[in-house]
Design an enzyme around this catalytic site. Structure first.
Site, PDB file in Angstrom:
ATOM      1  CG  ASP A 159      48.128  36.948  38.594  1.00 63.28           C
ATOM      2  OD1 ASP A 159      48.362  37.594  37.548  1.00 63.28           O
ATOM      3  OD2 ASP A 159      48.636  37.242  39.683  1.00 63.28           O
ATOM      4  CD  GLU A 160      45.755  38.244  42.660  1.00 61.36           C
ATOM      5  OE1 GLU A 160      45.554  37.828  43.801  1.00 61.36           O
ATOM      6  OE2 GLU A 160      46.561  39.160  42.410  1.00 61.36           O
ATOM      7  CB  VAL A 161      41.247  38.671  35.241  1.00 62.37           C
ATOM      8  CG1 VAL A 161      40.742  39.703  34.240  1.00 62.37           C
ATOM      9  CG2 VAL A 161      42.505  37.991  34.720  1.00 62.37           C
TER      10      VAL A 161
END
Ligand SMILES: *[C@@H]1O[C@H](CO)[C@@H](O)[C@H](O)[C@H]1NC(C)=O
Ligand SMILES: *[C@@H]1O[C@H](CO)[C@@H](O)[C@H](O)[C@H]1NC(C)=O
Ligand SMILES: *[C@@H]1O[C@H](CO)[C@@H](O)[C@H](O)[C@H]1NC(C)=O
Ligand SMILES: *[C@@H]1O[C@H](CO)[C@@H](O)[C@H](O)[C@H]1NC(C)=O
Ligand SMILES: *[C@@H]1O[C@H](CO)[C@@H](O)[C@H](O)[C@H]1NC(C)=O
Length: 623
Positions: A269-271
């Site tokens: 997530d949230e790269v």
């Protein structure tokens, strides 16, 4: 966390929130103390139509079956009540009135509970196949003896498994050794956790970060070479072989200690940083992401061919259906669609659901019971989190049939920090009531007063007295402090402590505002120029000793309440973040008051302009 973009911005901020070294004063406190120790409340008419009411009417009608038959045959389907005999009619009317009075009472009763209204189907509740509770250990691991009480508790409320997010709390070894926190679980601890989960018949899903949110590893100088962007530890570069070697080791070490698991969660997530390094810049984002997923899945499958792999879905929201189909990602992973704000469709629109259903055979959902509405909260709003979970049930009911294999289940997440660098948010024991609401809702497909006994029993609450008001009142008591003040669930002293903190915090904030801002004798100006009146200062600081000792006593109570739940480091950190800042402010006011009171002669006005102010004065043209 409820808002992707918001968090993007916040994460950058959070980096600066490195924690100050605890003062000797604080450790004195901590260590010194070791020795002293409604979904269907919408309208009445819908309820009047319910089965039981129909039964009353049917029974009465049965008595006059002859009349009805006659009417039926002569008048087709038009049954006129006026043609029923008087006795029967009275019977119906009386029962109807009694019934509707009771219904009205019930509706009012349900409304008082303050359960957020979500349009669920009352006849056909959607119950997710699996109900997973997320345990975020990130730098604040509960002690094993607490988990021993926690697992049976969530089992009793219908959980089928746990998602374990170790982050730096896993006992890494070999060249990964330095990633582990110094208070990480030991190998034996992990074995014990797994055996406790097994005794409670809870499936375990370990989570290993393999793309973004690897700051717990890449913050170290020795792993900085894996970063996508050299000055940020958040994401690793997916294009280098060394990154894949690193992931291989992470996964193999975690899997070696989890020999029986059927699922592995690989994060992703949230790269926030992607396609920025020299190698990655040449590739388009979509492909970088999809290719990396494939690489990680290949790594897992070499040693564990039958394991199923889950990823967070947020990065997939923006990837086209065709790219996902081309990459055959549907055969590699199952997405876990997370939205922790109330409104699910605002973040994952119907078109995204259509795309997912076209690409994946199944998907998971993730709601939250804590850690979603503010990075520095210490108690979750049980009401808002319940609404989030209820809306997920509604969404799942609507989307499930679009997927070939339906939806696999819901994970109720409980974040402990927003990322590795953030301060602690709500602690697990303070959020048990919120978890109970959301978990029971997921287990039954709704939440209303018919779950009262289950709810109160699970939380070890005393039997409510007969005439008592509703068992919860989420509108006026969203944290459940009032209604659950006498319950004795594991961690309840910490839950109660947050209520005490809130009260003293309100008082402290008011005091600080009045003393330093509203009143005119202890403002920063007064202090800077030593210009005040002893009598006024005396008056303003009258409450200071009481507040100071109140905070000290709260710190002491914290140690007692958390002693059998967290280790010393977590307890100290929490006190330093929640209580210590007030002690510092109080101490400064005390110091200032001593100085101000010691002055006996004052200079004539105008007072000299301070050098900093002088500079500003010049730059704004004040001479
Ligand atoms: C609670 O909801 C369930 C499912 O919709 C329903 O069957 C039950 O009658 C409701 N109970 C109350 C007290 O409203
Ligand atoms: C870990 O850190 C220590 C101290 O900084 C260092 O000496 C050592 O080489 C590092 N690496 C490993 C694998 O222990
Ligand atoms: C906390 O510190 C005390 C005293 O220093 C020690 O006796 C105790 O074992 C520590 N507890 C934990 C959980 O580390
Ligand atoms: C208050 O004064 C004491 C004694 O001089 C000093 O040690 C302390 O640091 C001061 N505290 C603050 C918050 O300025
Ligand atoms: C304020 O007054 C006290 C007592 O006269 C003196 O010791 C102190 O240095 C003064 N502080 C400032 C900032 O002028």
């Amino acid at each position: 966390m409820n808002n992707y973009m918001q968090r993007l911005g916040l994460t950058a901020w959070r980096k600066k929130t490195t924690i100050l070294v605890a003062s000797g004063f604080l450790s004195l406190i901590i260590f010194g103390l070791q020795f002293s120790r409604l979904e269907d409340n919408s309208n009445l008419s819908a309820i009047l139509k319910d089965e039981k009411d129909a039964e009353v009417v049917a029974a009465a009608l049965a008595k006059s079956i002859n009349n009805v038959r006659f009417i039926e045959s002569s008048n087709k389907n038009k049954v006129s009540v006026t043609e029923l005999d008087d006795e029967v009619l009275n019977d119906i009317t009386i029962k109807r009135e009694a019934k509707s009075e009771k219904q009205t009472e019930n509706v009012q009763m349900e409304q008082q509970l303050g359960i957020p209204y979500v349009n669920l189907d009352p006849k056909n509740p959607y119950i997710p196949k699996t109900r997973i509770v997320h345990l975020d250990f990130k730098g604040a691991p509960p002690v094993i003896s607490y988990l021993k009480k926690f697992f049976p508790l969530i089992k009793q409320m219908g959980a089928t498994g746990v998602l374990l997010e170790y982050e730096d709390m896993f006992p890494f070894s070999g060249f990964l050794k330095n990633i582990s926190a110094k208070n990480a679980y030991s190998v034996d601890n992990i074995k014990e956790i797994l055996s406790l989960a097994e005794s409670s018949q809870l499936d375990v899903i370990p989570l290993v970060q393999t793309f973004g949110h690897v700051e717990f590893a890449l913050k170290h100088a020795e792993f900085a070479y894996l970063r996508e962007v050299s000055n940020s530890p958040q994401a690793l570069c997916p294009s280098r072989k060394s990154s894949l070697d690193f992931i291989t080791e992470l996964i193999n070490q975690v899997m070696a200690l989890h020999p029986k698991v059927k699922y592995l969660h690989i994060g992703c997530d949230e790269v926030f940083q992607m396609g920025e390094c020299d190698l990655c810049r040449l590739e388009i984002h979509e492909n970088l992401f999809l290719k990396h997923i494939k690489n990680v899945v290949d790594i897992v499958r070499i040693k564990y061919p039958s394991i199923k792999i889950i990823v967070w879905d947020d990065m997939l929201r923006h990837i086209s259906q065709q790219s996902m189909l081309d990459a055959k990602i549907g055969e590699l992973v199952e997405p876990m669609v997370w939205v922790y704000a109330e409104d699910i469709y605002r973040f994952v629109q119907p078109t995204i659901w259509e795309k997912y259903a076209a690409v994946f055979k199944t998907a998971w959902s993730a709601s939250a019971f804590k850690g979603a509405f503010g990075e520095t909260l210490y108690i979750p709003s049980a009401r808002r989190h319940l609404e989030n979970t209820l809306r997920w049930l509604d969404t799942m009911a609507a989307q499930s049939s679009a997927f070939k294999h339906g939806l696999s289940g819901i994970t109720i997440t409980g974040w402990q920090r927003y990322d590795h660098f953030a301060v602690l948010c709500e602690l697990l024991p303070a959020a048990i009531p919120s978890l109970a609401l959301s978990l029971l809702a997921a287990t039954h497909g709704y939440f209303n007063s018919s779950l009262k006994e289950k709810f109160l029993k699970a939380l070890s609450c005393p039997e409510p007295s007969i005439d008592s008001s509703p068992f919860i009142m989420l509108e006026s008591d969203p944290f459940l402090w009032e209604k659950l003040s006498r319950c004795t669930f594991p961690g309840s002293p910490v839950f109660r402590l947050t209520s005490r903190l809130r009260n003293i915090e309100l008082e402290a904030k008011e005091f600080l505002d009045v003393t330093l801002k509203q009143k005119g004798w202890m403002t920063a100006y007064n202090v800077r120029y030593n210009y005040s009146l002893a009598l006024r200062v005396e008056e303003l600081t009258l409450d200071l000793p009481r507040l100071y000792h109140g905070m000290i006593s709260l710190a002491r109570a914290t140690v007692d309440a958390m002693d059998d739940i967290f280790d010393n480091y977590t307890i100290s950190e929490w006190i330093e973040q929640r209580i210590y800042p007030y002690l510092i402010e109080f101490e400064k006011i005390e110091n200032d008051s001593v100085v101000l009171k010691s002055v006996n002669h004052w200079p004539s006005r105008p007072l000299p302009v301070s050098p900093k102010m002088q500079k500003l004065a010049l730059s704004i043209g004040l001479h």
